[in-house]
Design a protein around this motif. Structure first.
Motif, short mmCIF file in Angstrom:
data_model
loop_
_atom_site.label_atom_id
_atom_site.label_comp_id
_atom_site.label_asym_id
_atom_site.label_seq_id
_atom_site.Cartn_x
_atom_site.Cartn_y
_atom_site.Cartn_z
N ASP A 292 0.84 -1.20 0.00
CA ASP A 292 0.00 0.00 0.00
C ASP A 292 0.87 1.24 0.00
O ASP A 292 1.82 1.33 0.77
CB ASP A 292 -0.87 0.04 1.27
N MET A 293 0.53 2.18 -0.84
CA MET A 293 1.23 3.48 -0.85
C MET A 293 0.13 4.53 -0.72
O MET A 293 -0.24 5.20 -1.70
CB MET A 293 2.00 3.67 -2.16
N PRO A 294 -0.42 4.69 0.50
CA PRO A 294 -1.66 5.47 0.66
C PRO A 294 -1.58 6.94 0.27
O PRO A 294 -2.60 7.57 0.02
CB PRO A 294 -2.01 5.30 2.15
N HIS A 295 -0.38 7.51 0.24
CA HIS A 295 -0.30 8.95 -0.06
C HIS A 295 0.08 9.26 -1.51
O HIS A 295 0.52 10.35 -1.82
CB HIS A 295 0.68 9.62 0.91
N THR A 296 -0.11 8.28 -2.39
CA THR A 296 0.25 8.46 -3.80
C THR A 296 -0.52 9.60 -4.46
O THR A 296 0.05 10.41 -5.18
CB THR A 296 -0.02 7.14 -4.55
N GLU A 297 -1.80 9.65 -4.18
CA GLU A 297 -2.68 10.63 -4.83
C GLU A 297 -2.23 12.08 -4.57
O GLU A 297 -2.36 12.95 -5.43
CB GLU A 297 -4.11 10.40 -4.31
N GLU A 298 -1.67 12.31 -3.37
CA GLU A 298 -1.28 13.68 -2.99
C GLU A 298 0.02 14.13 -3.63
O GLU A 298 0.34 15.32 -3.63
CB GLU A 298 -1.14 13.79 -1.46
N ALA A 299 0.77 13.18 -4.20
CA ALA A 299 2.11 13.51 -4.68
C ALA A 299 2.11 14.63 -5.72
O ALA A 299 2.99 15.50 -5.71
CB ALA A 299 2.80 12.27 -5.24
N GLY A 300 1.09 14.63 -6.59
CA GLY A 300 1.04 15.63 -7.64
C GLY A 300 0.97 17.05 -7.08
O GLY A 300 1.73 17.94 -7.47
N MET A 301 0.07 17.24 -6.11
CA MET A 301 -0.08 18.57 -5.50
C MET A 301 1.20 18.98 -4.79
O MET A 301 1.66 20.12 -4.90
CB MET A 301 -1.23 18.55 -4.47
N VAL A 302 1.74 18.03 -4.03
CA VAL A 302 2.97 18.31 -3.27
C VAL A 302 4.08 18.71 -4.23
O VAL A 302 4.81 19.68 -4.01
CB VAL A 302 3.37 17.06 -2.45
N TYR A 303 4.15 17.97 -5.32
CA TYR A 303 5.18 18.25 -6.32
C TYR A 303 5.04 19.67 -6.86
O TYR A 303 6.00 20.42 -6.96
CB TYR A 303 5.11 17.24 -7.47
N TYR A 304 3.82 20.05 -7.20
CA TYR A 304 3.64 21.39 -7.79
C TYR A 304 4.00 22.49 -6.82
O TYR A 304 4.67 23.46 -7.18
CB TYR A 304 2.22 21.55 -8.34
N VAL A 305 3.60 22.34 -5.57
CA VAL A 305 3.90 23.40 -4.59
C VAL A 305 5.40 23.52 -4.39
O VAL A 305 5.98 24.61 -4.46
CB VAL A 305 3.18 23.12 -3.25
N ILE A 306 6.06 22.39 -4.15
CA ILE A 306 7.50 22.44 -3.84
C ILE A 306 8.31 22.83 -5.07
O ILE A 306 9.18 23.71 -5.00
CB ILE A 306 7.97 21.09 -3.27
#
Lengths: 461, 490
Positions: A292-306
């Motif tokens: 399980d990689m439960p935080h996969t969905e958030e990676a895109g947003m995190v990537y854009y902000v950082i």
């Protein structure tokens, strides 16, 4: 004589070693191919004279028996790497006249290993994009279907490798920019652990994410290319002092007993070869384990902000004052505005504005800090998974390359474009894409195992 | 008597804090290998990083870290084992990367203090909030061309220590002494040359006023880049009166940044808080956090030079100097070095009080007269020591010594050489002195008679005559003694 451009990098090195042909021969063949396929627009700057000089020098080295690991092999360099005396543009108008007085550490090491420089490849402007359509120097075409994009941002390198215009090429990843075009152009791509390759001399996009890497026709070729690029560099404070492992030697085609994790969040959409690939790995003796990689969905947003937050300050230096393109104005501020309005393309300007907001006094607490926290949670996903398995396996980009027209209308914003790629960029783990579009992600510093498994994945018919 | 300003409506007090930027003494810049030396032809001390080339990365200079820690100890402050570098973003011509690398959230040095002497001679403790490590900007030169500015990046990237005080300063004199103490301290430690003229030490002033007894702070004004102790004191004084004046007219003023104009003696508005910049601070991803070990910090601590306060204590306790002398001699590192070298002649130690008197008397007077710094004194400390030896050995009189000193100061020659050349050696030959006394007595028998009649004061006149006859070379003690004897014999 057979077409020398049809040889893989590994075969080229063997041929050169066995004196079947010279570096000048193979370099000339590639230069011819570059000329023939110029319509693909894979290169921003071709360096034919420079290439022939280097090839001659390489042949002399071989004759004297002092050949480096890549002696005589013609390669291409993504135009994000600063090359001394050779124009380096980052595919931007603002750097369209910039000729560095210094060499990136990684390319310096490639030249020391004997590689021959064919030219500088196209990319999205400042590597911001996944279609190679935002370049000031025009769109690069996918060699397999010229109406389609090659992916990006290392699309010029991927197209050049796929069209046999070079034996291999360098790329950079910030949010998937090597694996994405590798997948779209059906070649291999590898980005090592963050800190393995020095970032010195690589035009910065987002410093905490930027990783130099390679694209080639096979994983074995990737291993040949990346090994000399890796290793400690005192000029980059984030570069690791760890010893570089024997990567080519690690490719023993044996994955018996290896535990391979399948993240269920990465299999929502899969390509046709997915099920056969799982079957193949089992046949090779690997044990497949669901993770399980439960935080996969958030990676895109995190990537854009950082990435945009970091990019906006990294690109602040392009102000027209000291080098690059300048558009005059009546005051200093006006000169800045004119220069940056004209010097940067629309996509870069969009990201600058968002990045400025994300790092503003308000945006920092509302977006940047939460993004960093989420980044830690994503890293925890990987840490937990790697307690159970040796590597992770999934499709790289589960969709077909979109057309240039579709790309211009935002096709790259689709959610399956890069959401299997971004988590591994945010955590700095090594990852690569096989030339059949499947990817392997490994533990920090375990670059060798990633390449070894990818090499087996490429054995699949 | 504290610094209270009597206004028309109330008695006012001032609240002030200082931010002092000290350029770090180091061979190379804080994040690049270029020379950090002051001056040089424009743009000759510039690495690729210092002009913001693409792909260039900062690498921390360990020497600068060491200098910050030393200074931290000088501030009696806590050294933070964990500190982080941040980017402070703004656009300006002399800022080559569009951001300054600094330490906002986690500075290398935490809270400390500096003890200053206030206007009444009392010791007042000024708290230090923090010291952080950052890089300097380049220089914009606006007066070389009517429409264009020139940029010099020699200074861009030189290491800076920013020392931020707490708002504990209550008078211009305290602010002045705080700066003098800081300058003395960094010079002792060799972490900054403290040269305010060349801009290697610069000061920003934060100041506000309030009626005595009022709680809390009113609007604060920042005065940027004031570059001498005198100007800092003047700027505070001016600003305090300006603010009081406005309040007393029932007016308010914005929280703003002002400039000090030493020519017109006024402060002028630069920008107000409303259009203040958002510097968009965030951790620099090119630099890992700085983590220091206990051993590393301890190693720097044990190798610290003796600090002014400790030195002053030692001068008073083991050299027996009065507090005043000890304070003057330790107020500046070069003065202390001079004093100690003059004090010690080989293995022997001279009389501390005598050495102190010479240094603080004739030497200071001559140096001040000629505007010469003590480290450039034409009279070397060893030579001053030898001069003092000549007096102690009775070779020359104190009066002659003063003349010899002046000669030494103008010629740079040693005391012994001058005494020899000019034949100034004191006459201690009893026979020769007796002969001189006999002659003086013989020529002034009338005065001898007066002495015999009880006019004792005239003895001094006789000594004077003897000194005159010998051109001052007679040992006065001896002359007195022999005169008594001769007079009794008459």
């Amino acid at each position: 004589m057979t077409d020398l451009t049809n040889l893989t990098l590994s075969a080229t090195l063997k041929g050169l070693e066995n004196k079947e042909f010279s570096s000048v021969d193979v370099t000339k063949a590639y230069l011819q191919k570059m000329e023939d396929l110029r319509r693909l627009n894979a290169f921003i700057t071709e360096t034919p004279e420079h290439a022939l000089e280097m090839a001659k020098a390489s042949d002399e080295h071989r004759a004297k028996g002092i050949a480096g690991k890549l002696e005589g092999a013609p390669i291409a360099i993504k135009d994000m790497f600063c090359t001394k005396g050779i124009r380096t543009t980052a595919a931007s108008k603002i750097l369209s006249n910039f000729v560095p007085e210094f060499e990136a550490t990684t390319t310096e090491r490639l030249w020391q290993a004997g590689a021959v420089c064919l030219g500088k490849t196209n990319t999205d402007e400042f590597a911001m994009g996944s279609s190679t359509i935002t370049s000031y120097f025009g769109v690069t075409h996918n060699p397999h279907d010229e109406t389609r994009v090659p992916g990006g941002s290392s699309g010029g390198s991927a197209a050049a490798v796929a069209a046999h215009m070079c034996a291999a090429a360098t790329g950079t990843e910030t949010g998937g920019s090597i694996r994405h075009p590798a997948s779209f152009c059906q070649i291999s791509g590898f980005k090592p652990t963050y800190g393995r390759c020095s970032r010195y001399g690589v035009v910065a996009y987002a410093s905490s994410l930027d990783e130099p890497g390679v694209l080639a026709r096979t994983i074995e070729d990737c291993a040949h290319m990346i090994e000399p690029m890796m290793g400690y560099d005192p000029k980059d404070s984030t570069c690791s002092k760890r010893e570089v492992p024997d990567l080519v030697g690690a490719l023993d085609k044996n994955i018996k007993g290896m535990k391979i994790g399948i993240p269920k969040e990465y299999t929502e959409l899969v390509p046709d070869n997915w099920e056969p690939a799982l079957q193949f790995l089992k046949e090779q003796g690997a044990e497949l384990i669901d993770v399980d990689m439960p935080h996969t969905e958030e990676a895109g947003m995190v990537y854009y902000v950082i990435s945009q937050g970091e990019a906006t300050t990294n690109l602040a230096r392009y102000d027209g004052a000291r080098y690059g393109v300048r558009v005059e104005g009546k005051t200093l501020d006006e000169m800045y505005m004119n220069t940056r309005m004209e010097g940067f393309g629309q996509e870069v300007r969009n990201r600058m504005i968002l990045g400025t907001f994300f790092t503003s006094a308000k945006g920092y607490n509302d977006y940047f800090v939460p993004a960093q926290k989420m980044r830690s949670l994503i890293k925890q996903d990987f840490d937990k998974a790697f307690e159970k398995v040796d590597v992770l396996f999934s499709p790289a980009v589960p969709i077909k390359p979109f057309t240039i027209e579709e790309a211009k209308h935002g096709a790259a914003k689709g959610r399956f474009n890069d959401n299997y790629l971004m988590p591994s960029c945010l955590t700095g783990v090594p990852a690569g894409c096989a030339n059949n579009g499947l990817q392997v992600i490994g533990r920090m510093w375990d670059d060798a195992t990633v390449l070894k498994v990818l090499d087996v994945v490429e054995m699949m018919k | 008597m504290t610094y209270i300003i009597k206004g028309k409506t109330a008695d006012w007090e001032m609240i002030c804090g200082l931010e002092v930027h000290c350029e770090i003494l180091s061979n190379s810049k804080v994040f690049s290998g270029a020379s950090a030396e002051f001056g040089g032809l424009p743009n000759t001390h510039v690495a690729f990083l210092d002009c913001g080339m693409p792909g260039q990365l900062p690498v921390l200079n360990e020497k600068c870290v060491e200098q910050c820690i030393k200074t931290g100890f000088g501030l009696n402050a806590k050294i933070n084992k964990h500190s982080v570098f941040d980017r402070k973003n703004y656009f300006y011509g002399d800022l080559p990367t569009g951001y300054q690398i600094t330490q906002l959230f986690y500075p290398i040095v935490g809270e400390g203090y500096v003890d200053v002497t206030d206007e009444d001679g009392n010791i007042k403790r000024i708290g230090v909030e923090r010291l952080h490590l950052e890089q300097d900007a380049g220089k914009s030169i606006h007066d070389m061309h009517p429409t264009q500015s020139y940029l010099d990046f020699n200074r861009a990237g030189v290491g800076l220590m920013e020392i931020v005080s707490k708002p504990d300063i209550r008078s211009p004199e305290q602010a002045g002494d705080y700066l003098r103490k800081l300058r003395s301290m960094v010079r002792y430690l060799g972490t900054c040359d403290g040269n305010m003229d060349e801009g290697s030490m610069r000061c920003d002033i934060n100041v506000s006023v309030r009626p005595v007894g009022e709680e809390g702070f009113r609007h604060r004004v920042e005065i940027k880049n004031v570059n001498s102790v005198k100007f800092v004191m003047q700027a505070i004084d001016l600003e305090v009166h300006r603010q009081i004046n406005l309040y007393e007219q029932g007016l308010d003023f914005p929280q703003e940044t002002r400039l000090f104009d030493a020519v017109n003696m006024e402060t002028r508005a630069m920008r107000s808080k409303e259009n203040a910049l958002d510097y968009r601070y965030f951790p620099d991803p090119d630099l890992p956090p700085l983590n220091l070990t206990e051993e590393y910090i301890e190693n720097i601590r044990v190798n610290l030079p003796e600090m002014p306060e400790a030195k002053k204590k030692r001068y008073m306790e083991s050299l027996g100097l009065p507090e005043y002398d000890a304070r003057i001699l330790t107020s500046d590192k070069d003065t202390a070095i001079y004093f100690e070298r003059a004090l010690h002649g080989g293995a022997t130690q001279r009389d501390p009080k005598k050495v102190a008197n010479w240094v603080m008397g004739d030497l200071f007077a001559a140096l001040n007269r000629e505007y010469i710094a003590i480290e450039d004194s034409p009279v070397r400390p060893e030579d001053l020591g030898s001069l003092i030896d000549l007096i102690n050995d009775g070779k020359i009189s104190g009066k002659i010594a003063k003349e010899v000193f002046e000669d030494m100061f103008t010629t740079g020659k040693s005391a012994a050489a001058i005494v020899e050349e000019k034949g100034l050696k004191q006459v201690s030959d009893t026979g020769a002195i007796e002969k001189m006394i006999d002659e003086v007595i013989a020529a002034n028998m009338d005065k001898v008679a007066e002495i015999k009649a009880g006019k004792d004061k005239l003895k001094g006149w006789f000594v004077g005559q003897i000194m005159k006859a010998s051109q001052g070379k007679v040992n006065p003690g001896l002359a007195n003694q022999l005169l008594e004897k001769k007079l009794s014999e008459v």
